[in-house]
Design an enzyme around this catalytic site. Structure first.
Site, PDB file in Angstrom:
ATOM      1  N   VAL A 125      -4.509   8.312  30.754  1.00  0.00           N
ATOM      2  CA  VAL A 125      -4.145   9.112  31.915  1.00  0.00           C
ATOM      3  C   VAL A 125      -5.304  10.011  32.337  1.00  0.00           C
ATOM      4  O   VAL A 125      -5.574  10.181  33.532  1.00  0.00           O
ATOM      5  CB  VAL A 125      -2.882   9.951  31.619  1.00  0.00           C
ATOM      6  N   ALA A 128      -7.702   8.120  34.355  1.00  0.00           N
ATOM      7  CA  ALA A 128      -7.195   7.964  35.726  1.00  0.00           C
ATOM      8  C   ALA A 128      -7.416   9.243  36.526  1.00  0.00           C
ATOM      9  O   ALA A 128      -7.745   9.201  37.721  1.00  0.00           O
ATOM     10  CB  ALA A 128      -5.711   7.605  35.692  1.00  0.00           C
ATOM     11  N   TYR A 129      -7.243  10.386  35.865  1.00  0.00           N
ATOM     12  CA  TYR A 129      -7.467  11.681  36.506  1.00  0.00           C
ATOM     13  C   TYR A 129      -8.927  11.827  36.951  1.00  0.00           C
ATOM     14  O   TYR A 129      -9.202  12.209  38.092  1.00  0.00           O
ATOM     15  CB  TYR A 129      -7.089  12.800  35.537  1.00  0.00           C
ATOM     16  N   LEU A 130      -9.864  11.522  36.073  1.00  0.00           N
ATOM     17  CA  LEU A 130     -11.285  11.661  36.413  1.00  0.00           C
ATOM     18  C   LEU A 130     -11.681  10.708  37.536  1.00  0.00           C
ATOM     19  O   LEU A 130     -12.497  11.059  38.396  1.00  0.00           O
ATOM     20  CB  LEU A 130     -12.157  11.428  35.175  1.00  0.00           C
ATOM     21  N   LYS A 133     -10.091  12.222  40.824  1.00  0.00           N
ATOM     22  CA  LYS A 133     -10.873  13.371  41.297  1.00  0.00           C
ATOM     23  C   LYS A 133     -12.215  12.907  41.857  1.00  0.00           C
ATOM     24  O   LYS A 133     -12.691  13.420  42.877  1.00  0.00           O
ATOM     25  CB  LYS A 133     -11.096  14.375  40.161  1.00  0.00           C
TER      26      LYS A 133
END
Length: 218
Positions: A125, A128-130, A133
């Protein structure tokens, strides 16, 4: 100045709202839940109830009309899955940028993340966040109608701010209190000479105002 903040109930956003309202700025914070409104009012900000995951560009732009600056500080938050990293950390950022362009708001500051990269590899997860962003940052940097600055803080802490930071294109990893992130954002909003810069932020030895003036070339 009138400043509109996406993610108005976030931990950094509430701190930023207090700083901006204390210096006399007019601040509005976009929130998803009406019960968050009292916290914004206590911080000196006007709550704006709007869901950035379902709103249209026109709806968001209507709340940005007449603003001098926009700050994207929203995030899906810890505990959310990869799908919401896509809809909030990327999708809402793109929507907010498009709405700022539509409303004619040039000054646009993004709270991003260190190591954000659209090409970041991995299936977790946080990976996926990086990516989300990074994709959002890349989109914002392509908008010629925005005077954008992207801020990438290091590991966020709830320690009391020191007012002493390291703010550079590349700092390397390190912690930074949310208090100090908010203080830097307040300076960046007011420093259009930082337009076009992507900056990393960790704790350091330089006073916030001096650090911002330094990267602005003053």
């Amino acid at each position: 100045m009138r400043i509109v903040i996406a993610g108005g109930h976030g931990q950094i956003a509430l701190r930023l709202e207090r700083l901006l309202s204390a210096r006399g700025d007019e601040v509005a914070g976009i929130i998803r839940k009406s019960e968050q409104g009292d916290d914004l009012r206590a911080a000196g900000a006007e709550p704006v109830l709007l869901d950035l995951e379902s709103a249209s560009v026109e709806e968001v732009a209507a709340h940005l009309q007449g603003a001098d600056a926009a700050v994207f500080a929203a995030g899906a938050g810890p505990g959310s899955g990869a799908a919401r990293k896509e809809t909030v950390d990327r999708g809402a950022a793109v929507l907010f940028a498009d709405a700022a362009v539509r409303a004619g708001v040039r000054r646009f500051v993004v709270v991003s993340s260190m190591r954000a990269d659209p090409a970041h590899q991995g299936d977790d997860v946080f990976d996926a966040y990086l990516r989300a962003k990074g994709e959002a940052d890349a989109y914002v940097t392509r908008q010629d109608a925005l005077d954008w600055t992207i801020l990438r803080p290091g590991a966020l802490t709830d320690d009391a701010g020191t007012g002493l930071v390291r703010l550079e294109a590349h700092t390397g990893r390190g912690p930074i209190p949310r208090d100090d992130v908010a203080a830097v954002l307040a300076e960046l909003v007011d420093t259009p000479a930082t337009t076009g810069l992507t900056l990393e932020l960790i704790s350091g030895s330089t006073p916030v105002s001096v650090a911002v003036k330094s990267v602005a070339g003053n």
